[in-house]
Design a protein around this motif. Structure first.
Motif, mmCIF file in Angstrom:
data_model
loop_
_atom_site.group_PDB
_atom_site.id
_atom_site.type_symbol
_atom_site.label_atom_id
_atom_site.label_comp_id
_atom_site.label_asym_id
_atom_site.label_seq_id
_atom_site.Cartn_x
_atom_site.Cartn_y
_atom_site.Cartn_z
ATOM 1 N N ALA A 11 -3.290 5.899 1.575
ATOM 2 C CA ALA A 11 -3.369 6.294 2.980
ATOM 3 C C ALA A 11 -3.764 5.063 3.784
ATOM 4 O O ALA A 11 -4.648 4.309 3.380
ATOM 5 C CB ALA A 11 -4.395 7.400 3.175
ATOM 6 N N ASN B 192 1.143 4.418 -2.739
ATOM 7 C CA ASN B 192 0.840 5.763 -2.238
ATOM 8 C C ASN B 192 -0.582 5.858 -1.657
ATOM 9 O O ASN B 192 -1.266 6.856 -1.822
ATOM 10 C CB ASN B 192 1.053 6.807 -3.332
ATOM 11 N N TRP C 158 0.825 -1.208 0.000
ATOM 12 C CA TRP C 158 0.000 0.000 0.000
ATOM 13 C C TRP C 158 0.862 1.262 0.000
ATOM 14 O O TRP C 158 0.530 2.238 -0.660
ATOM 15 C CB TRP C 158 -0.934 0.013 1.192
ATOM 16 N N LYS C 159 1.958 1.217 0.756
ATOM 17 C CA LYS C 159 2.864 2.370 0.777
ATOM 18 C C LYS C 159 3.430 2.630 -0.609
ATOM 19 O O LYS C 159 3.516 3.773 -1.042
ATOM 20 C CB LYS C 159 3.993 2.155 1.775
ATOM 21 N N LYS C 160 3.825 1.567 -1.296
ATOM 22 C CA LYS C 160 4.351 1.721 -2.659
ATOM 23 C C LYS C 160 3.286 2.287 -3.597
ATOM 24 O O LYS C 160 3.601 3.030 -4.519
ATOM 25 C CB LYS C 160 4.857 0.377 -3.198
#
Length: 90
Positions: free
Chosen positions: A76, A74, A70-72
C-alpha cells in the motif's frame, strides 16, 4: 423559501454528535505502542509495520521506479503532504 425553491423545515446541516449516535460505526484505535486502551474490549489487534520514506531530493524518476517496485510487491502506498499546494505538486 418564499419563492418555493426550498422545502420548509429542511435541515441543511447536521450535528456530528447526533449523527454518530444514530448509527453504530466501528472504532479504530491507533497507537505507536501495543497497549490496552481504557474502557475498551478490542476484537481485533492488527500490527502495521512502516518505515520512514527515503529522500529522493527532487529526483522524480527515482521515486517512480520505487513506486513501481512497491506496486509489484503489492504494498500500500500513501502520500502525505503538509499543505494542498505541495500535494498538488506530487
Amino acid at each position: 423559501l418564499s419563492e418555493g425553491q426550498i422545502i420548509p423545515d429542511l435541515s441543511i446541516s447536521h450535528n456530528l454528535q447526533s449523527l454518530m449516535h444514530q448509527h453504530e460505526f466501528p472504532i479504530f484505535y491507533l497507537s505507536l505502542f501495543l497497549r490496552h486502551v481504557a474502557n475498551t474490549n478490542p476484537q481485533n489487534i492488527i500490527n502495521i509495520s512502516c518505515k520512514q520514506m527515503q529522500n529522493f531530493h527532487g529526483q522524480m524518476h527515482l521515486l517512480k521506479s520505487e513506486i513501481d517496485r512497491w506496486k509489484k510487491g503489492n504494498f500500500a502506498i500513501v502520500f502525505l503532504g503538509p499543505d494542498e499546494k505541495r500535494v498538488k505538486k506530487l
